[in-house]
Design an enzyme around this catalytic site. Structure first.
Site, PDB file in Angstrom:
ATOM      1  N   GLN A  29      41.002  29.572  50.141  1.00 32.88           N
ATOM      2  CA  GLN A  29      41.575  29.359  48.814  1.00 32.88           C
ATOM      3  C   GLN A  29      43.080  29.594  48.809  1.00 32.88           C
ATOM      4  O   GLN A  29      43.675  29.877  47.771  1.00 32.88           O
ATOM      5  CB  GLN A  29      40.890  30.258  47.779  1.00 32.88           C
ATOM      6  CG  GLN A  29      39.411  29.934  47.592  1.00 32.88           C
ATOM      7  CD  GLN A  29      38.794  30.684  46.428  1.00 32.88           C
ATOM      8  OE1 GLN A  29      39.098  30.439  45.270  1.00 32.88           O
ATOM      9  NE2 GLN A  29      37.900  31.616  46.737  1.00 32.88           N
TER      10      GLN A  29
ATOM     11  N   LYS B 185      34.095  39.322  44.627  1.00 31.64           N
ATOM     12  CA  LYS B 185      35.271  40.028  45.148  1.00 31.64           C
ATOM     13  C   LYS B 185      35.715  41.154  44.218  1.00 31.64           C
ATOM     14  O   LYS B 185      35.977  42.277  44.665  1.00 31.64           O
ATOM     15  CB  LYS B 185      36.398  39.010  45.339  1.00 31.64           C
ATOM     16  CG  LYS B 185      37.771  39.592  45.564  1.00 31.64           C
ATOM     17  CD  LYS B 185      38.798  38.489  45.706  1.00 31.64           C
ATOM     18  CE  LYS B 185      38.985  37.676  44.457  1.00 31.64           C
ATOM     19  NZ  LYS B 185      39.704  38.416  43.384  1.00 31.64           N
ATOM     20  N   THR B 186      35.800  40.849  42.927  1.00 33.32           N
ATOM     21  CA  THR B 186      36.260  41.851  41.962  1.00 33.32           C
ATOM     22  C   THR B 186      35.299  43.032  41.908  1.00 33.32           C
ATOM     23  O   THR B 186      35.722  44.196  41.849  1.00 33.32           O
ATOM     24  CB  THR B 186      36.392  41.212  40.561  1.00 33.32           C
ATOM     25  OG1 THR B 186      37.355  40.151  40.622  1.00 33.32           O
ATOM     26  CG2 THR B 186      36.829  42.238  39.533  1.00 33.32           C
TER      27      THR B 186
ATOM     28  N   ASP C  51      44.491  42.662  46.567  1.00 34.59           N
ATOM     29  CA  ASP C  51      43.642  41.550  46.122  1.00 34.59           C
ATOM     30  C   ASP C  51      44.356  40.225  46.403  1.00 34.59           C
ATOM     31  O   ASP C  51      45.594  40.163  46.434  1.00 34.59           O
ATOM     32  CB  ASP C  51      43.371  41.704  44.620  1.00 34.59           C
ATOM     33  CG  ASP C  51      42.343  40.708  44.109  1.00 34.59           C
ATOM     34  OD1 ASP C  51      41.552  40.203  44.928  1.00 34.59           O
ATOM     35  OD2 ASP C  51      42.333  40.448  42.894  1.00 34.59           O
ATOM     36  N   GLU C  52      43.585  39.161  46.589  1.00 38.70           N
ATOM     37  CA  GLU C  52      44.118  37.804  46.814  1.00 38.70           C
ATOM     38  C   GLU C  52      45.157  37.800  47.940  1.00 38.70           C
ATOM     39  O   GLU C  52      46.259  37.251  47.806  1.00 38.70           O
ATOM     40  CB  GLU C  52      44.746  37.247  45.523  1.00 38.70           C
ATOM     41  CG  GLU C  52      43.810  37.211  44.330  1.00 38.70           C
ATOM     42  CD  GLU C  52      42.785  36.081  44.393  1.00 38.70           C
ATOM     43  OE1 GLU C  52      42.634  35.490  45.473  1.00 38.70           O
ATOM     44  OE2 GLU C  52      42.141  35.805  43.370  1.00 38.70           O
TER      45      GLU C  52
ATOM     46  N   ARG D  22      34.424  25.305  41.786  1.00 42.48           N
ATOM     47  CA  ARG D  22      34.539  25.683  40.361  1.00 42.48           C
ATOM     48  C   ARG D  22      33.250  25.334  39.618  1.00 42.48           C
ATOM     49  O   ARG D  22      33.015  25.821  38.515  1.00 42.48           O
ATOM     50  CB  ARG D  22      35.694  24.947  39.667  1.00 42.48           C
ATOM     51  CG  ARG D  22      37.108  25.180  40.183  1.00 42.48           C
ATOM     52  CD  ARG D  22      37.464  26.613  40.371  1.00 42.48           C
ATOM     53  NE  ARG D  22      37.202  27.026  41.746  1.00 42.48           N
ATOM     54  CZ  ARG D  22      37.087  28.283  42.137  1.00 42.48           C
ATOM     55  NH1 ARG D  22      37.171  29.273  41.274  1.00 42.48           N
ATOM     56  NH2 ARG D  22      36.852  28.583  43.411  1.00 42.48           N
TER      57      ARG D  22
END
Length: 654
Positions: free
Chosen positions: A274, A53-54, A243-244, A610
């Site tokens: 998420q 994503k980043t 973002d997010e 994770r």
């Protein structure tokens, strides 16, 4: 002379393909590239866990600038200042320094900049003060003391009142509803709380003060009530990226819609799976409703995961199938690892803790996985209490995130202080702590009392305090329990019974803290000596005095214990998910709400993703829940029906 025909000529631009410094097709996968090259219109990027994503946001900033967009016309909103700085710095490395001219930051920092500029339109001074949490609590406390009579009982303290106000703002709902749904114990004083909140807001406006939540409220008001300002800002920021997006609250989503009113050039990036912060006011519906809020939205899914093995993603995909509301996606990876995720049953919580501690050492010493690359995740901080004691016994260094260490919680420290005095009346530090819990006793009174208490037989003495009855009750508790030091369970129960009125008086959230004391009681049952029990609890905290687990080990190395909420965005090679028993994960309190149950499921998905290669999910077969008087014994319902080909089942044997 002949007439001459004069020809007219015109110029025609020779169109050439844009030449880019960056080879986007080489650097990005197909879905990432599709997101990066989209320039106009509304775009929703559903970015699965670990899908880059980043990187996608970073390269889109670079691409827009390479396409000739002025960096000052680009706005990048993130949830931390660090995230924005990291993306823009990486974009500058990828392209050039123009990327650092992009307007980037958090919603709150951006709101602050705009409000300073247009403060007069909101009847604010442009030098308004922004208060931090402590300052805001002090203001609330000042107002509370003027409104609440001293004799009034069970009125929430300053921090709780501020929490109620903040949740009402972020969830865009009346404070009455917040109290009714989350603070039922204070419904009897709803009017008083609302009066305090009203005066709090009046005080802030009168003194040109804004708190953290006000920044968003005033920003939205500015955009709604001033069409020309809204148009100016929308034309200034022609390309907006968020973002997010799944973590935005209602006000933030409204601000984005208003800022994009002139162009609808918004790229929202996030993962609906998420969305786990509803308790902070995040609105899961924002990301689901984005295509209806912004018609003609193009949806792009990033499904290739660069973090986890395919075996782990197979489990994550199975879990997501159970979600009722979602964007359908299937994560995949080119990372191959032979070991499948495992579901491990233990007889009880103590066995579960002992096994995890043993397995951590095996991973570290036999499989050469550094402790820093191992994590134990829990649904709530209290689920690791047994493990913390076990790790300390084995000298395994750890740090805990997302919750207080068991013996660092104030109410638990209070109980331990009482037990220490029962075992050793000469423990002056513990004696001072428990004396200061009594009404009417301050530091000076306690200092006068200590030598009197040391002499004994205080029943026949005139005590130098205003509240001698409380001191006598405490003294009786100590003397009575000294004969039972080889029955820790009995002593702990006696202390908890004595302490409960103090707990209710000192803490607004005493109902939650009572469950910690129930757990403390359960821990004491495993011991036959109060001294042994306190010794285990009093072991030096490994994060302040790290003990090497083997000769030559890195002293900065430690195992991570974390709540799942605090682990989002992080990754480890080996992950344990502890206490995955139905009724705790998901919580019993979520069973009657499909929305809450879905968020619990998303929490499990976050925990699973994770892990890079090793994943173990553990649960105790015998767990007694003191708050419901129920025995919880089944693994999480989120794992029901998942076959051995995806999730292997193991049993711990002695």
């Amino acid at each position: 002379m002949e007439n001459l025909t004069v020809k007219k000529y015109k110029l025609k631009r020779v169109e050439t393909a844009a030449v880019y410094k960056i080879d986007y097709e080489k650097e990005l996968n197909t879905a990432q590239l599709e997101a990066v090259v989209q320039k106009e219109g509304s775009i929703l990027v559903i970015a699965g866990a670990g899908s880059g994503k980043t990187k996608t946001l970073t390269y889109r900033v670079a691409r827009l600038i390479e396409d000739g967009i002025n960096p000052k016309n680009i706005l990048l909103l993130t949830f931390t200042k660090k995230a924005a700085q990291e993306m823009l710095s990486r974009a500058a490395i990828v392209l050039d320094s123009r990327c650092e001219q992009v307007a980037g930051g958090t919603f709150h920092s951006f709101a602050n900049v705009i409000l300073r500029k247009y403060a007069s339109l909101l009847e604010l001074q442009n030098n308004f003060t922004i208060t931090d949490r402590a300052d805001s609590e002090d203001i609330v406390n000042h107002i509370r003391s003027n409104i609440i009579e001293k004799q009034e009982k069970r009125i929430p303290k300053k921090g709780t009142i501020l929490d109620i106000y903040s949740k009402a703002v972020n969830k865009n709902m009346p404070s009455d509803e917040v109290i009714a749904s989350e603070y039922k114990q204070f419904e009897h004083c709803t009017d008083k709380i609302n009066e305090i909140i009203c005066e709090y807001n009046n005080y802030k406006r009168k003194n040109s003060i804004l708190d953290y939540d006000d920044l968003l409220l005033y920003f939205r008001t500015l955009l709604e009530s001033n069409p020309q300002v809204r148009k100016t800002l929308s034309n200034q920021y022609k390309y907006i990226m968020v973002d997010e997006y799944q973590d935005t609250n209602t006000i933030q989503a409204q601000i984005i819609k208003l800022l994009a009113s002139e162009h609808n050039n918004v790229m929202a990036v996030g993962d609906d799976s998420q969305s786990i912060y509803s308790f902070r006011g995040a609105n899961f519906k924002n990301i689901l409703d984005f295509p209806s809020v912004f018609p003609d939205t193009k949806i792009i899914k990033l499904e290739q995961n660069y973090r986890s093995s395919q075996n782990i993603l197979a489990l994550a995909n199975e879990i997501l199938l159970k979600a009722k509301e979602k964007y359908t996606k299937t994560l995949y990876s080119t990372i191959e690892f032979p070991q499948k995720p495992v579901l491990i049953s233990a007889n009880d919580m103590k066995t579960e803790a002992e096994f995890i501690a043993q397995r951590v050492l095996e991973l570290s010493e036999e499989e050469n996985i550094p402790l820093n690359d191992i994590c134990v995740l829990a649904r709530s901080a209290r689920m690791t209490y047994n493990l913390e004691i076990e790790l300390a016994k084995r000298n395994i260094p750890f740090k805990k995130f997302g919750g207080m260490k068991f013996i660092e919680a104030a109410h638990v420290k209070d109980i331990i202080a009482h037990l220490r005095v029962i075992l050793n009346p000469s423990d002056v530090i513990s004696y001072m702590r428990i004396l200061l819990l009594l009404d009417g006793i301050g530091t000076q009174s306690a200092n006068k009392l200590l030598p009197v208490l040391a002499e004994g037989n205080i029943q026949d003495k005139k005590l130098p305090v205003k509240n001698p009855e409380a001191v006598l009750r405490l003294n009786q508790l100590i003397n009575t329990n000294q004969k039972d030091i080889f029955n820790p369970k009995k002593v702990v129960q006696s202390v908890i019974n004595y302490y409960e009125p103090i707990l209710k008086d000192r803490y607004d959230d005493y109902t939650k803290r009572e469950k910690d004391l129930e757990h403390f009681m359960a821990l004491s049952e495993k011991y036959t000596s109060l001294e042994d029990f306190l010794s285990d609890l009093a072991l030096e905290p490994p994060d302040t005095s790290v003990t090497d687990i083997e000769e030559g080990a890195n002293k900065d190395e430690y195992l991570t214990l974390s709540t799942i909420h605090s682990s989002k965005g992080l990754e480890w090679k080996a992950v344990f998910i502890i206490g995955a028993v139905d009724g705790r994960f998901p919580s019993l309190y979520s069973f009657n709400s499909s929305e809450e149950l879905d968020e619990e499921l998303r929490l499990m998905y976050v925990a699973v993703t994770r892990a890079k290669t090793h994943l173990a999910i553990t649960y105790p077969i015998d767990m007694f829940d003191y708050s419901t008087n129920m025995v919880l014994s089944k693994p999480s319902r989120f794992l029901d029906g998942i076959g051995q080909d995806i999730l292997e089942k193991w049993v711990i044997e002695e």
